[in-house]
Write a protein that holds these residues in place. Structure first.
Motif, short mmCIF file in Angstrom:
data_model
loop_
_atom_site.label_atom_id
_atom_site.label_comp_id
_atom_site.label_asym_id
_atom_site.label_seq_id
_atom_site.Cartn_x
_atom_site.Cartn_y
_atom_site.Cartn_z
N VAL A 97 0.83 -1.21 0.00
CA VAL A 97 0.00 0.00 0.00
C VAL A 97 0.87 1.26 0.00
CG1 VAL A 97 -1.70 1.31 1.33
CG2 VAL A 97 -1.94 -1.17 1.08
N LYS A 98 1.95 1.25 0.77
CA LYS A 98 2.83 2.43 0.83
C LYS A 98 3.48 2.71 -0.52
CE LYS A 98 7.05 4.17 2.91
NZ LYS A 98 8.20 3.89 3.80
N GLU A 99 4.02 1.68 -1.16
CA GLU A 99 4.66 1.89 -2.46
C GLU A 99 3.66 2.39 -3.49
OE1 GLU A 99 7.79 1.80 -3.26
OE2 GLU A 99 8.41 1.27 -1.23
N LEU A 100 2.46 1.82 -3.49
CA LEU A 100 1.45 2.27 -4.44
C LEU A 100 1.05 3.72 -4.17
CD1 LEU A 100 -0.58 1.67 -6.70
CD2 LEU A 100 -2.15 0.80 -4.95
N LEU A 101 0.84 4.07 -2.89
CA LEU A 101 0.41 5.43 -2.56
C LEU A 101 1.48 6.46 -2.89
CD1 LEU A 101 -1.73 7.23 -1.26
CD2 LEU A 101 -0.70 6.74 0.97
N PHE A 102 2.73 6.17 -2.56
CA PHE A 102 3.79 7.15 -2.83
C PHE A 102 4.10 7.23 -4.32
CE2 PHE A 102 4.27 7.23 1.64
CZ PHE A 102 5.06 8.33 1.95
N THR A 103 3.90 6.17 -5.05
CA THR A 103 4.08 6.24 -6.51
C THR A 103 3.05 7.17 -7.13
OG1 THR A 103 4.98 4.00 -6.54
CG2 THR A 103 4.18 4.88 -8.63
N LEU A 104 1.82 7.11 -6.63
CA LEU A 104 0.78 8.01 -7.14
C LEU A 104 1.01 9.45 -6.69
CD1 LEU A 104 -2.38 5.75 -6.59
CD2 LEU A 104 -1.13 6.17 -8.72
N LEU A 105 1.47 9.64 -5.44
CA LEU A 105 1.69 11.01 -4.95
C LEU A 105 2.86 11.69 -5.64
CD1 LEU A 105 1.14 10.60 -1.09
CD2 LEU A 105 -0.38 11.70 -2.76
N GLU A 106 3.88 10.91 -6.04
CA GLU A 106 5.03 11.52 -6.71
C GLU A 106 4.69 12.10 -8.08
OE1 GLU A 106 7.95 8.48 -6.81
OE2 GLU A 106 8.55 8.72 -4.70
N LYS A 107 3.56 11.70 -8.65
CA LYS A 107 3.15 12.28 -9.93
C LYS A 107 2.58 13.68 -9.77
CE LYS A 107 2.10 7.81 -12.06
NZ LYS A 107 1.04 6.98 -12.73
N PHE A 108 2.15 14.02 -8.54
CA PHE A 108 1.54 15.33 -8.30
C PHE A 108 2.35 16.19 -7.34
CE2 PHE A 108 -1.78 12.14 -9.05
CZ PHE A 108 -2.41 12.66 -10.17
N LEU A 109 3.16 15.55 -6.47
CA LEU A 109 3.92 16.30 -5.47
C LEU A 109 5.41 15.97 -5.61
CD1 LEU A 109 1.62 15.71 -2.36
CD2 LEU A 109 1.68 17.75 -3.83
N PRO A 110 6.28 16.94 -5.40
CA PRO A 110 7.74 16.69 -5.48
C PRO A 110 8.27 16.08 -4.18
CG PRO A 110 7.34 19.03 -5.09
CD PRO A 110 5.98 18.38 -5.24
N LEU A 111 7.92 14.84 -3.91
CA LEU A 111 8.32 14.21 -2.66
C LEU A 111 9.82 13.94 -2.60
CD1 LEU A 111 5.42 11.63 -2.15
CD2 LEU A 111 5.67 13.91 -1.16
N LYS A 112 10.43 13.64 -3.74
CA LYS A 112 11.87 13.35 -3.73
C LYS A 112 12.72 14.60 -3.54
CE LYS A 112 11.54 9.21 -6.63
NZ LYS A 112 12.01 8.54 -7.87
N GLU A 113 12.21 15.74 -4.00
CA GLU A 113 12.99 16.97 -3.87
C GLU A 113 12.79 17.65 -2.52
OE1 GLU A 113 11.07 16.21 -6.36
OE2 GLU A 113 12.49 15.88 -8.01
N SER A 114 11.58 17.55 -1.96
CA SER A 114 11.26 18.25 -0.70
C SER A 114 11.28 17.24 0.45
CB SER A 114 9.89 18.92 -0.81
OG SER A 114 9.54 19.52 0.41
N GLU A 115 12.20 17.42 1.38
CA GLU A 115 12.30 16.54 2.54
C GLU A 115 11.15 16.76 3.51
OE1 GLU A 115 15.47 16.95 5.70
OE2 GLU A 115 16.29 15.27 4.54
N ALA A 116 10.76 17.99 3.71
CA ALA A 116 9.66 18.30 4.63
C ALA A 116 8.35 17.73 4.11
CB ALA A 116 9.56 19.81 4.83
N LEU A 117 8.13 17.83 2.80
CA LEU A 117 6.90 17.30 2.22
C LEU A 117 6.82 15.78 2.36
CD1 LEU A 117 4.38 18.30 0.78
CD2 LEU A 117 5.56 17.92 -1.41
N ARG A 118 7.95 15.12 2.19
CA ARG A 118 7.94 13.66 2.35
C ARG A 118 7.71 13.28 3.82
NH1 ARG A 118 9.36 9.45 -0.76
NH2 ARG A 118 9.99 7.53 0.28
N LEU A 119 8.24 14.06 4.76
CA LEU A 119 8.02 13.78 6.18
C LEU A 119 6.54 13.95 6.54
CD1 LEU A 119 9.54 13.06 8.78
CD2 LEU A 119 9.79 15.50 9.22
#
Length: 364
Positions: free
Chosen positions: A198-220
Motif C-alpha cells: 500500500v505504501k509503495e502504491l500510494l507514494f508512486t501516485l503522490l510523486e506524480k503530483f507532489l515533489p516528494l523526492k525533492e522536498s524533505e519536509a513534504l515527504r516527512l
C-alpha cells in the motif's frame, strides 16, 4: 521366446534353425548392424523386419544424452556379446553348407564385416572420448550458495517438524501458546506485506503530483499522514468488530448455547439443540449428532465470536499502524535537522514516542 518375422520360411534343418536363431539374437542385441547388405541377403532382411516391428531400439535410446559414460559402456559390452554370437552362428552355418533360404554363407557375413574388423584407430578414439567424458562428468564442487540453500532447506523441514510436535503436545498450555505464537507471526508477516504494498502504491501516485523526492519536509508530512490514516483505520476496525457502532449494549453477549467441543471435527464450535444433549444441566456433556456421540460444551457463543474476530483484526491493523510509525520515525531520523549526531537521532525516537502517547491520550 525369440519373436520371428511374419513371413514364413522354408523348413530348415535342425542345426540350421539354431544357427538362424543365434543370428537373430545377435542382430537384436546389436542395433548398429547395417541393412545395406547384398541384394537378397537374409540377414539384412531379418534386421529390417525386426526394426520395422520395433524389436530393436535406436542408438540414441541406448546411449542417452551426450557424455553418458555408463550408457556407452553398456552399449560397448552389448556389442562385444553380439559379435561373439554372430561369429559362432556364421561358423555353424558355413559348416552346415548354407542357410535356410539357399544363400551362401557369405551373405550373412557381409553385413557384419564392419563388426569383425573395426576401423584402425576407432577403439582408441572411443576410449579417449570416454575418458574425456569422464573428466567432464566429474563431480562439481558445491558453491557457498548451494551449501546455504541446502542448510536452509534442512532447517525449514526441521522447523516444520518441531511445530507439529508443539501443536500436538500433551500439555494444554504448550499447545495454546504454540498456536498463539504462530498466529502472531503470521499476522506480522501479513501486515508487513500489506503495508509495504500500500505504501509503495500510494507514494508512486503522490510523486506524480507532489515533489516528494525533492522536498524533505513534504515527504516527512506524507509519512506521518499515512501513519495517522493507519492509526485511525485500526480504531475504526476495532470499533466495528466489537459492535460499538452497530449493536452496542443491546447485544446478547451473555447467553449460553451448547456447541460441539471436539476440535478434531469440522463442525467444531457449531451450535446444537439442547434436546440432543444427554445431560443439559451441566456445563459439559455428550450429545448425539447424526447418530454419533460427540463432546459438547456450554459457551457464550456471541461473546466468543466477537472477541475472536476483534483480536484478529485488531492485531493485523495494529501491526500495520506500527510499521507505519516505524517508517515515519525513520524518515524523521534521516532528516537534515536530526541526522547530524547520535544524540539528535535518539531525540527523533523520543519525539516519535511522544506523538504516540499524545494520540492515545486524546483518543482516551
Amino acid at each position: 521366446p525369440i519373436p520371428c518375422p511374419s513371413t514364413p520360411w522354408p523348413a530348415p534343418m535342425g542345426y540350421q534353425r539354431w544357427c538362424v536363431a543365434l543370428v537373430t539374437c545377435a542382430l537384436l542385441l546389436y542395433p548398429e548392424v547395417s541393412t545395406q547388405g547384398p541384394h537378397g541377403s537374409s540377414s539384412a532382411r531379418m534386421l529390417a523386419r525386426a526394426r520395422s516391428q520395433r524389436w530393436l531400439v535406436g542408438k540414441a535410446d541406448l546411449v542417452g544424452p551426450p557424455g553418458h559414460v555408463a550408457a556407452r559402456r553398456q552399449l560397448s559390452d552389448r556389442n562385444a556379446t553380439a559379435r561373439g554370437f554372430i561369429e559362432l552362428a556364421l561358423a555353424a552355418v558355413e559348416q552346415g553348407g548354407g542357410n535356410p533360404e539357399g544363400e551362401p554363407a557369405g551373405a550373412l557375413s557381409e553385413p557384419t564385416a564392419a563388426l569383425s574388423e573395426p576401423e584402425p584407430g576407432a577403439g582408441e578414439g572411443s576410449k579417449e572420448g570416454e575418458e574425456g567424458a569422464e573428466g567432464e562428468e566429474g563431480e562439481e564442487e558445491a558453491s557457498p550458495m548451494d551449501v546455504g540453500i541446502g542448510w536452509m532447506l534442512l532447517g525449514s523441514v526441521l522447523f516444520v517438524m518441531v511445530l507439529f510436535y508443539l501443536v500436538n503436545w500433551k500439555d494444554d498450555d504448550i499447545r495454546r501458546y504454540s498456536w498463539s505464537i504462530i498466529s502472531t507471526t503470521v499476522s506480522i508477516f501479513t501486515a508487513v506485506l500489506v503495508f509495504s504494498g500500500v505504501k509503495e502504491l500510494l507514494f508512486t501516485l503522490l510523486e506524480k503530483f507532489l515533489p516528494l523526492k525533492e522536498s524533505e519536509a513534504l515527504r516527512l508530512v506524507a509519512e506521518y499522514s499515512v501513519f495517522l490514516v493507519w492509526f485511525a483505520a485500526m480504531h475504526a476496525m476495532i470499533a466495528y468488530q466489537a459492535g460499538a457502532w452497530t449493536e452496542g449494549a443491546a447485544a446478547e453477549m451473555h447467553t449460553h448455547h451448547w456447541v460441539i467441543a471436539d476440535p478434531m471435527l469440522a463442525a467444531f464450535g457449531e451450535e446444537i439443540d439442547e434436546e440432543d444433549v444427554r445431560n443439559p444441566s451441566g456445563v459439559k456433556s455428550i450429545a448425539y449428532v447424526d447418530g454419533i456421540e460427540v463432546f459438547v460444551q456450554k459457551r457464550h457463543v456471541a461473546r466468543d465470536t466477537r472477541e475472536r474476530r476483534t483480536k484478529c483484526w485488531a492485531m493485523l491493523f495494529a501491526h500495520m499502524a506500527g510499521f507505519s510509525a516505524i517508517s515515519a520515525g525513520g524518515e524523521l531520523q534521516q532528516s537534515a535537522l536530526l541526522r547530524g549526531s547520535p544524540l539528535t537521532a535518539a531525540a527523533a525516537a523520543a519525539l516519535n514516542q511522544a506523538l504516540l502517547c499524545l494520540l492515545f491520550v486524546v483518543l482516551a
